[in-house]
Design a protein around this motif. Structure first.
Motif, mmCIF file in Angstrom:
data_model
loop_
_atom_site.group_PDB
_atom_site.id
_atom_site.type_symbol
_atom_site.label_atom_id
_atom_site.label_comp_id
_atom_site.label_asym_id
_atom_site.label_seq_id
_atom_site.Cartn_x
_atom_site.Cartn_y
_atom_site.Cartn_z
ATOM 1 N N VAL A 130 0.875 -1.171 0.000
ATOM 2 C CA VAL A 130 0.000 0.000 0.000
ATOM 3 C C VAL A 130 0.911 1.219 0.000
ATOM 4 O O VAL A 130 1.711 1.398 0.912
ATOM 5 C CB VAL A 130 -0.921 0.001 1.235
ATOM 6 C CG1 VAL A 130 -1.758 1.271 1.283
ATOM 7 C CG2 VAL A 130 -1.812 -1.232 1.243
ATOM 8 N N SER A 131 0.813 2.051 -1.040
ATOM 9 C CA SER A 131 1.740 3.181 -1.162
ATOM 10 C C SER A 131 1.109 4.536 -0.849
ATOM 11 O O SER A 131 1.829 5.513 -0.674
ATOM 12 C CB SER A 131 2.348 3.212 -2.564
ATOM 13 O OG SER A 131 1.341 3.303 -3.540
ATOM 14 N N ALA A 132 -0.223 4.619 -0.770
ATOM 15 C CA ALA A 132 -0.874 5.887 -0.430
ATOM 16 C C ALA A 132 -2.267 5.607 0.113
ATOM 17 O O ALA A 132 -2.917 4.639 -0.303
ATOM 18 C CB ALA A 132 -0.959 6.804 -1.641
ATOM 19 N N MET A 133 -2.705 6.459 1.043
ATOM 20 C CA MET A 133 -4.063 6.377 1.586
ATOM 21 C C MET A 133 -4.560 7.781 1.865
ATOM 22 O O MET A 133 -3.802 8.633 2.331
ATOM 23 C CB MET A 133 -4.098 5.575 2.897
ATOM 24 C CG MET A 133 -3.880 4.108 2.740
ATOM 25 S SD MET A 133 -4.265 3.122 4.216
ATOM 26 C CE MET A 133 -3.578 4.048 5.543
ATOM 27 N N SER A 134 -5.846 8.002 1.563
ATOM 28 C CA SER A 134 -6.459 9.289 1.880
ATOM 29 C C SER A 134 -7.962 9.091 2.032
ATOM 30 O O SER A 134 -8.522 8.091 1.563
ATOM 31 C CB SER A 134 -6.163 10.320 0.779
ATOM 32 O OG SER A 134 -6.748 9.914 -0.436
ATOM 33 N N LEU A 135 -8.597 10.045 2.675
ATOM 34 C CA LEU A 135 -10.044 10.003 2.859
ATOM 35 C C LEU A 135 -10.704 10.851 1.780
ATOM 36 O O LEU A 135 -10.351 12.020 1.598
ATOM 37 C CB LEU A 135 -10.428 10.523 4.240
ATOM 38 C CG LEU A 135 -11.916 10.544 4.550
ATOM 39 C CD1 LEU A 135 -12.462 9.122 4.619
ATOM 40 C CD2 LEU A 135 -12.179 11.281 5.852
ATOM 41 N N ASN A 136 -11.653 10.281 1.067
ATOM 42 C CA ASN A 136 -12.409 11.020 0.067
ATOM 43 C C ASN A 136 -13.501 11.789 0.812
ATOM 44 O O ASN A 136 -14.405 11.182 1.383
ATOM 45 C CB ASN A 136 -13.018 10.052 -0.952
ATOM 46 C CG ASN A 136 -13.742 10.776 -2.066
ATOM 47 O OD1 ASN A 136 -14.288 11.858 -1.881
ATOM 48 N ND2 ASN A 136 -13.752 10.159 -3.232
ATOM 49 N N PRO A 137 -13.462 13.141 0.823
ATOM 50 C CA PRO A 137 -14.428 13.912 1.608
ATOM 51 C C PRO A 137 -15.851 13.878 1.041
ATOM 52 O O PRO A 137 -16.790 14.232 1.740
ATOM 53 C CB PRO A 137 -13.856 15.340 1.588
ATOM 54 C CG PRO A 137 -12.982 15.389 0.385
ATOM 55 C CD PRO A 137 -12.475 13.995 0.174
ATOM 56 N N GLU A 138 -16.019 13.437 -0.198
ATOM 57 C CA GLU A 138 -17.354 13.364 -0.783
ATOM 58 C C GLU A 138 -18.045 12.042 -0.467
ATOM 59 O O GLU A 138 -19.245 12.008 -0.208
ATOM 60 C CB GLU A 138 -17.273 13.563 -2.295
ATOM 61 C CG GLU A 138 -16.790 14.946 -2.689
ATOM 62 C CD GLU A 138 -16.595 15.093 -4.185
ATOM 63 O OE1 GLU A 138 -16.935 14.150 -4.927
ATOM 64 O OE2 GLU A 138 -16.086 16.134 -4.594
ATOM 65 N N THR A 139 -17.294 10.945 -0.491
ATOM 66 C CA THR A 139 -17.890 9.629 -0.263
ATOM 67 C C THR A 139 -17.599 9.075 1.133
ATOM 68 O O THR A 139 -18.182 8.072 1.522
ATOM 69 C CB THR A 139 -17.358 8.614 -1.292
ATOM 70 O OG1 THR A 139 -15.943 8.481 -1.126
ATOM 71 C CG2 THR A 139 -17.680 9.052 -2.705
ATOM 72 N N TYR A 140 -16.673 9.710 1.853
ATOM 73 C CA TYR A 140 -16.233 9.262 3.173
ATOM 74 C C TYR A 140 -15.692 7.829 3.128
ATOM 75 O O TYR A 140 -15.888 7.041 4.040
ATOM 76 C CB TYR A 140 -17.360 9.370 4.213
ATOM 77 C CG TYR A 140 -17.834 10.783 4.375
ATOM 78 C CD1 TYR A 140 -17.039 11.743 4.992
ATOM 79 C CD2 TYR A 140 -19.075 11.168 3.888
ATOM 80 C CE1 TYR A 140 -17.469 13.044 5.126
ATOM 81 C CE2 TYR A 140 -19.518 12.474 4.018
ATOM 82 C CZ TYR A 140 -18.718 13.403 4.640
ATOM 83 O OH TYR A 140 -19.142 14.697 4.773
ATOM 84 N N ARG A 141 -15.032 7.520 2.047
ATOM 85 C CA ARG A 141 -14.377 6.221 1.888
ATOM 86 C C ARG A 141 -12.871 6.423 1.835
ATOM 87 O O ARG A 141 -12.391 7.486 1.450
ATOM 88 C CB ARG A 141 -14.875 5.516 0.623
ATOM 89 C CG ARG A 141 -16.347 5.101 0.712
ATOM 90 C CD ARG A 141 -16.859 4.479 -0.565
ATOM 91 N NE ARG A 141 -16.170 3.259 -0.938
ATOM 92 C CZ ARG A 141 -16.542 2.031 -0.563
ATOM 93 N NH1 ARG A 141 -17.577 1.868 0.239
ATOM 94 N NH2 ARG A 141 -15.877 0.973 -0.982
ATOM 95 N N ALA A 142 -12.149 5.403 2.217
ATOM 96 C CA ALA A 142 -10.690 5.461 2.200
ATOM 97 C C ALA A 142 -10.204 5.092 0.804
ATOM 98 O O ALA A 142 -10.463 3.994 0.309
ATOM 99 C CB ALA A 142 -10.113 4.495 3.223
ATOM 100 N N GLU A 143 -9.512 6.026 0.168
ATOM 101 C CA GLU A 143 -8.940 5.799 -1.164
ATOM 102 C C GLU A 143 -7.501 5.327 -0.970
ATOM 103 O O GLU A 143 -6.724 5.975 -0.268
ATOM 104 C CB GLU A 143 -8.951 7.091 -1.988
ATOM 105 C CG GLU A 143 -10.317 7.724 -2.162
ATOM 106 C CD GLU A 143 -11.203 6.976 -3.143
ATOM 107 O OE1 GLU A 143 -10.650 6.244 -4.000
ATOM 108 O OE2 GLU A 143 -12.438 7.104 -3.030
ATOM 109 N N THR A 144 -7.148 4.215 -1.594
ATOM 110 C CA THR A 144 -5.802 3.677 -1.453
ATOM 111 C C THR A 144 -5.163 3.509 -2.824
ATOM 112 O O THR A 144 -5.848 3.363 -3.834
ATOM 113 C CB THR A 144 -5.805 2.307 -0.754
ATOM 114 O OG1 THR A 144 -6.549 1.387 -1.556
ATOM 115 C CG2 THR A 144 -6.406 2.386 0.633
ATOM 116 N N VAL A 145 -3.838 3.535 -2.826
ATOM 117 C CA VAL A 145 -3.062 3.212 -4.024
ATOM 118 C C VAL A 145 -2.247 1.969 -3.686
ATOM 119 O O VAL A 145 -1.511 1.950 -2.709
ATOM 120 C CB VAL A 145 -2.132 4.365 -4.445
ATOM 121 C CG1 VAL A 145 -1.275 3.951 -5.636
ATOM 122 C CG2 VAL A 145 -2.936 5.607 -4.769
ATOM 123 N N LEU A 146 -2.428 0.926 -4.485
ATOM 124 C CA LEU A 146 -1.717 -0.331 -4.309
ATOM 125 C C LEU A 146 -0.644 -0.408 -5.385
ATOM 126 O O LEU A 146 -0.961 -0.381 -6.572
ATOM 127 C CB LEU A 146 -2.678 -1.514 -4.432
ATOM 128 C CG LEU A 146 -3.973 -1.434 -3.611
ATOM 129 C CD1 LEU A 146 -4.870 -2.623 -3.916
ATOM 130 C CD2 LEU A 146 -3.663 -1.342 -2.136
#
Length: 137
Positions: free
Chosen positions: A67-83
Protein backbone atom coordinates in the motif's frame (compact mmCIF):
# COMPACT_ATOMS: atom_id res chain seq x y z
CA UNK A 1 53.85 -2.68 10.04
CA UNK A 2 52.16 -6.06 10.41
CA UNK A 3 49.69 -4.70 12.98
CA UNK A 4 48.51 -1.88 10.70
CA UNK A 5 47.99 -4.32 7.80
CA UNK A 6 45.87 -6.55 10.05
CA UNK A 7 43.82 -3.55 11.19
CA UNK A 8 43.18 -2.53 7.59
CA UNK A 9 42.06 -6.05 6.63
CA UNK A 10 39.76 -6.34 9.66
CA UNK A 11 38.32 -2.88 8.93
CA UNK A 12 37.66 -3.83 5.30
CA UNK A 13 35.89 -7.03 6.38
CA UNK A 14 33.70 -5.05 8.79
CA UNK A 15 32.79 -2.53 6.06
CA UNK A 16 31.91 -5.31 3.59
CA UNK A 17 29.77 -7.05 6.23
CA UNK A 18 27.97 -3.77 6.99
CA UNK A 19 27.33 -3.19 3.28
CA UNK A 20 25.90 -6.69 2.85
CA UNK A 21 23.65 -6.17 5.87
CA UNK A 22 22.38 -2.80 4.59
CA UNK A 23 21.74 -4.27 1.14
CA UNK A 24 19.77 -7.15 2.63
CA UNK A 25 17.78 -4.79 4.88
CA UNK A 26 16.94 -2.53 1.93
CA UNK A 27 15.78 -5.47 -0.17
CA UNK A 28 13.73 -7.04 2.65
CA UNK A 29 11.91 -3.78 3.40
CA UNK A 30 11.27 -2.85 -0.22
CA UNK A 31 13.59 0.18 -0.33
CA UNK A 32 16.02 -1.40 -2.78
CA UNK A 33 16.14 0.22 -6.19
CA UNK A 34 15.85 -1.71 -9.42
CA UNK A 35 12.82 -3.71 -8.40
CA UNK A 36 11.60 -3.58 -11.96
CA UNK A 37 8.39 -2.13 -13.30
CA UNK A 38 5.45 -1.51 -11.02
CA UNK A 39 1.71 -1.18 -11.51
CA UNK A 40 -0.35 1.30 -9.47
CA UNK A 41 -3.99 0.41 -8.86
CA UNK A 42 -6.50 2.41 -6.83
CA UNK A 43 -9.15 0.94 -4.56
CA UNK A 44 -11.81 2.53 -2.38
CA UNK A 45 -12.64 0.86 0.94
CA UNK A 46 -15.35 1.49 3.53
CA UNK A 47 -12.77 0.91 6.27
CA UNK A 48 -9.00 0.38 6.19
CA UNK A 49 -8.62 -0.27 9.90
CA UNK A 50 -5.30 -2.00 10.57
CA UNK A 51 -3.81 -1.03 7.19
CA UNK A 52 -0.99 1.51 6.99
CA UNK A 53 1.46 2.69 4.36
CA UNK A 54 3.74 -0.21 3.48
CA UNK A 55 1.17 -2.89 4.33
CA UNK A 56 1.57 -6.00 2.18
CA UNK A 57 -0.62 -6.66 -0.84
CA UNK A 58 -0.86 -10.41 -1.38
CA UNK A 59 -2.30 -12.82 -3.89
CA UNK A 60 -2.66 -16.47 -2.82
CA UNK A 61 -0.55 -15.65 0.24
CA UNK A 62 2.39 -14.32 -1.79
CA UNK A 63 3.44 -10.68 -1.45
CA UNK A 64 3.01 -8.91 -4.79
CA UNK A 65 3.10 -5.30 -3.63
CA UNK A 66 2.45 -2.73 -0.92
CA UNK A 67 0.00 0.00 0.00
CA UNK A 68 1.74 3.18 -1.16
CA UNK A 69 -0.87 5.89 -0.43
CA UNK A 70 -4.06 6.38 1.59
CA UNK A 71 -6.46 9.29 1.88
CA UNK A 72 -10.04 10.00 2.86
CA UNK A 73 -12.41 11.02 0.07
CA UNK A 74 -14.43 13.91 1.61
CA UNK A 75 -17.35 13.36 -0.78
CA UNK A 76 -17.89 9.63 -0.26
CA UNK A 77 -16.23 9.26 3.17
CA UNK A 78 -14.38 6.22 1.89
CA UNK A 79 -10.69 5.46 2.20
CA UNK A 80 -8.94 5.80 -1.16
CA UNK A 81 -5.80 3.68 -1.45
CA UNK A 82 -3.06 3.21 -4.02
CA UNK A 83 -1.72 -0.33 -4.31
CA UNK A 84 1.71 -0.57 -5.92
CA UNK A 85 2.16 -4.05 -7.40
CA UNK A 86 4.96 -5.74 -9.30
CA UNK A 87 4.15 -5.52 -12.99
CA UNK A 88 5.27 -9.09 -13.67
CA UNK A 89 2.07 -10.43 -12.02
CA UNK A 90 -0.89 -9.71 -14.33
CA UNK A 91 -4.08 -9.01 -12.35
CA UNK A 92 -7.39 -9.85 -14.10
CA UNK A 93 -9.63 -6.79 -14.40
CA UNK A 94 -12.51 -8.47 -12.55
CA UNK A 95 -10.41 -9.13 -9.43
CA UNK A 96 -11.43 -7.90 -6.00
CA UNK A 97 -9.46 -6.36 -3.13
CA UNK A 98 -10.20 -7.54 0.41
CA UNK A 99 -8.66 -6.41 3.68
CA UNK A 100 -7.85 -9.66 5.44
CA UNK A 101 -6.34 -10.55 8.80
CA UNK A 102 -3.41 -12.84 9.51
CA UNK A 103 -5.24 -14.17 12.59
CA UNK A 104 -6.43 -12.99 15.99
CA UNK A 105 -3.11 -11.42 16.94
CA UNK A 106 -1.71 -10.84 13.46
CA UNK A 107 -1.88 -7.68 11.39
CA UNK A 108 -4.02 -6.91 8.38
CA UNK A 109 -3.05 -7.02 4.72
CA UNK A 110 -4.74 -6.37 1.39
CA UNK A 111 -5.57 -9.54 -0.48
CA UNK A 112 -6.18 -9.50 -4.21
CA UNK A 113 -8.69 -12.21 -5.13
CA UNK A 114 -8.12 -12.86 -8.83
CA UNK A 115 -11.05 -12.99 -11.20
CA UNK A 116 -11.51 -15.09 -14.32
CA UNK A 117 -11.16 -12.37 -16.96
CA UNK A 118 -8.67 -12.70 -19.80
CA UNK A 119 -7.97 -8.97 -19.76
CA UNK A 120 -5.81 -7.36 -17.10
CA UNK A 121 -5.67 -4.09 -15.17
CA UNK A 122 -3.60 -1.32 -16.73
CA UNK A 123 -1.51 1.12 -14.70
CA UNK A 124 -3.76 3.59 -12.88
CA UNK A 125 -6.90 1.44 -13.10
CA UNK A 126 -9.38 1.12 -10.22
CA UNK A 127 -10.39 -2.06 -8.44
CA UNK A 128 -14.14 -1.55 -8.03
CA UNK A 129 -15.00 -4.70 -6.07
CA UNK A 130 -13.61 -4.12 -2.55
CA UNK A 131 -14.34 -5.32 0.97
CA UNK A 132 -13.13 -3.31 3.94
CA UNK A 133 -11.79 -4.58 7.23
CA UNK A 134 -14.15 -6.12 9.76
CA UNK A 135 -13.92 -4.67 13.25
CA UNK A 136 -14.04 -7.28 16.01
CA UNK A 137 -14.83 -4.68 18.70
Amino acid sequence: MKESFTEVVVGAVVLVAAGVFLGYAAQATGFAGGRGDTLDLTASFRSVEGVTLGTDVRMAGVKIGTVSAMSLNPETYRAETVLTLTADVPVPDDSSAVIASEGLLGGNFVEIVPGASFTFFADGAEIVDTQGSVSLL
